[in-house]
Design a protein around this motif. Structure first.
Motif, PDB file in Angstrom:
ATOM      1  N   SER A  41       0.867  -1.189   0.000  1.00 30.74           N
ATOM      2  CA  SER A  41       0.000   0.000   0.000  1.00 30.74           C
ATOM      3  C   SER A  41       0.893   1.225   0.000  1.00 30.74           C
ATOM      4  N   ALA A  42       0.272   2.380  -0.136  1.00 29.14           N
ATOM      5  CA  ALA A  42       0.993   3.647   0.017  1.00 29.14           C
ATOM      6  C   ALA A  42       1.326   3.847   1.497  1.00 29.14           C
ATOM      7  N   PHE A 136      -3.423  -1.672  -5.402  1.00 29.57           N
ATOM      8  CA  PHE A 136      -4.493  -0.671  -5.570  1.00 29.57           C
ATOM      9  C   PHE A 136      -4.624  -0.159  -7.006  1.00 29.57           C
ATOM     10  N   ARG A 150     -10.839   2.364  -2.560  1.00 24.24           N
ATOM     11  CA  ARG A 150     -10.052   2.500  -1.336  1.00 24.24           C
ATOM     12  C   ARG A 150      -9.848   1.132  -0.682  1.00 24.24           C
ATOM     13  N   GLY A 151      -8.662   0.930  -0.163  1.00 26.07           N
ATOM     14  CA  GLY A 151      -8.337  -0.364   0.428  1.00 26.07           C
ATOM     15  C   GLY A 151      -8.007  -1.407  -0.632  1.00 26.07           C
ATOM     16  N   ASP A 154      -5.494  -4.830  -1.019  1.00 24.91           N
ATOM     17  CA  ASP A 154      -5.916  -6.193  -0.650  1.00 24.91           C
ATOM     18  C   ASP A 154      -6.342  -6.948  -1.911  1.00 24.91           C
ATOM     19  N   ALA A 433      -7.535   3.044   5.566  1.00 23.28           N
ATOM     20  CA  ALA A 433      -7.371   4.228   4.722  1.00 23.28           C
ATOM     21  C   ALA A 433      -5.941   4.725   4.847  1.00 23.28           C
TER      22      ALA A 433
HETATM   23  N1  ASP Z   1      -3.569   3.325  -0.557  1.00 23.53           N
HETATM   24  C1  ASP Z   1      -4.893   2.938  -0.936  1.00 23.53           C
HETATM   25  C2  ASP Z   1      -5.897   3.437   0.076  1.00 23.53           C
HETATM   26  O1  ASP Z   1      -5.529   4.075   1.030  1.00 23.53           O
HETATM   27  C3  ASP Z   1      -5.017   1.468  -1.135  1.00 23.53           C
HETATM   28  C4  ASP Z   1      -4.729   0.609   0.074  1.00 23.53           C
HETATM   29  O2  ASP Z   1      -4.095   1.053   1.015  1.00 23.53           O
HETATM   30  O3  ASP Z   1      -5.134  -0.551   0.069  1.00 23.53           O
HETATM   31  O4  ASP Z   1      -7.057   3.218  -0.066  1.00 23.53           O
END
Ligand code: ASP
Ligand code: MG
Length: 434
Positions: A41-42, A136, A150-151, A154, A433
């Protein structure tokens, strides 16, 4: 040779030190003789910061440019992690979603994966490299960069695990696993050893933020074994997999809550064929996900229809609803964004009567009014005032004695005692998030 997909969330890669810790963990797995594909992820909060930046420039950012912007967060962490792994003396290569062959449809901001062309990833793994993929994101069938919602990292991890036929997809996060309730509200909430795909789907759909809903669906459809665990310790986390009879014996697996939805009531709708379709079709066309629809019995040929939808979509939905109300001749539209949803989930509900009654009793005894109820075969959800949500989660958790009984019964006999000892997770700083 065993193949492992590991995904690290935003908190887990939140600083240079944490990235180095992740690198050590990845290298340790590779040293055990496994091929390792890592999805990142970021870094913590960076996606949110990018969203804020865009908002300062444009009130309605162009979707294509928004995806270009947001995907940069994951590029930063993938490159840094790759460097950190090389510093430890292993070969590594980072790839964007597009380079890793994640092909999506064209809907910016919430693209769906249509295909994974993992040839390049496989080749690098065969050459003995550790592959780091930016989560993502993907590339659309029209060659634009897209994001998966978002998310969505995964989702990247599960899709790669399916395509690479990985033995397991490990989701490393800032909590120890899936809990019977949010431990910030219910300190005695317990970690679950295992949940079925169906239960996890219901939990994710009901507000549990530990796994993205779509990725659970994908894991179920492709039979990907998922292990949600902490990146800060070596403990076993929670397995998400096919249901077995132990899960059913547990009756209840957990309670999820959600305060991100609003309730809409269309008052005085004529009770005749086709009206519901006319109400919901325009919303569906706009891609607004409605939930918990209830229609009352009619009096004098008119009825009320209530439903919930994400608060964030209310602004977009309002003009559509006004039009619909005029079109079908409804009396008025009421909206309410001070609601919350509390959901009780468990595979064992299917064969145990009385679960709903017990839940309603717990809420009633606490003086909490239930405004809307909806159920599936393994879930009961109640809409209550937003201010009552925490109390509702607490009393329902207590009613079902989730702290001890349910979990005790659900555990693996061999590991029951270690698992039952209180497992307080570190406070999550909201990896859902990043
Ligand atoms: N960085 C993206 C988000 O905050 C994707 C992730 O973290 O899964 O939604
Ligand atoms: Mg997440």
């Amino acid at each position: 040779m065993a193949l492992l997909v590991q995904k690290y969330g935003g908190t887990s890669v939140g600083s240079a030190e944490r990235i180095q810790a992740v690198a050590r963990r990845v290298v340790a797995a590779a040293d055990r003789g496994q091929k390792v594909c890592v999805v990142v992820s970021a870094m913590s909060h960076s996606t949110d910061e990018l969203v804020d930046l865009a908002a300062q420039i444009s009130s309605v950012p162009h979707p294509r440019e928004m995806d270009m912007l947001l995907t940069s967060g994951e590029r930063i962490s993938m490159a840094l992690l790759s460097m950190a792994i090389m510093e430890l003396g292993r070969e590594a290569i980072s790839m964007t979603g597009s380079q890793a062959g994640i092909v999506t449809d064209t809907s910016h901001g919430r693209a769906r994966i249509v295909e994974v062309r993992a040839r390049r990833v496989l080749e690098a793994l065969d050459e003995g490299k550790i592959v780091i993929v930016a989560g993502f994101q993907g590339v659309s069938t029209e060659y634009n960069i897209t994001t998966l919602g978002r998310g969505g990292s995964d989702m990247t991890a599960v899709a790669l695990a399916a395509e690479l036929d990985a033995d397991v997809c490990e989701i490393f996060t800032d909590v120890d696993g899936v809990f019977t309730a949010d431990p910030r509200i219910v300190p005695e909430a317990r970690q679950l050893h295992a949940v079925s795909y169906e239960e996890m789907l219901e939990l994710s759909a009901s507000g549990a933020r530990v796994l993205q809903l779509r990725c659970v669906e994908y894991a179920r459809n492709h039979g990907v074994l998922v292990h949600v665990r902490s990146s800060f310790n070596a403990e076993e986390g929670t397995w998400v997999r096919e249901e077995d009879e132990r899960m059913e014996r547990a009756i209840i697996s957990g309670i999820a809550h959600d305060t991100s939805e609003a309730k809409v009531t269309i008052v005085g709708v004529p009770d005749k064929p086709h009206v519901a379709a006319r109400v919901f079709t325009p919303l569906a066309r706009e891609g607004i996900n409605v939930d918990m629809i209830v229609q009352n019995i009619s009096t004098d040929g008119r009825t009320d229809i209530s439903f919930t939808l994400p608060k964030d979509d209310l602004v977009r939905a309002k003009p559509l609803l006004d039009e619909v109300a005029t079109g079908v001749g409804a009396r008025e539209i009421q909206t309410d964004d001070s609601i919350g949803k509390v959901s009780l989930v468990g595979a064992g509900m299917k064969s145990h009567p009385g679960v709903a009654a017990d839940m309603f009793e717990a809420l009633g005894d606490a003086g909490i009014n239930i405004e809307v109820i909806s159920t599936s075969s393994i879930r009961i959800s109640c809409i209550v005032r937003a201010t009552d949500v925490e109390q509702a989660v607490k009393v329902v958790h207590k009613k079902f004695e989730l702290p001890e009984e349910a979990v005790a019964r659900e555990q693996h006999p061999a590991t029951a005692t270690d698992q039952i000892k209180a497992l307080r997770p570190p406070q999550s700083d909201g990896e859902a998030a990043s």
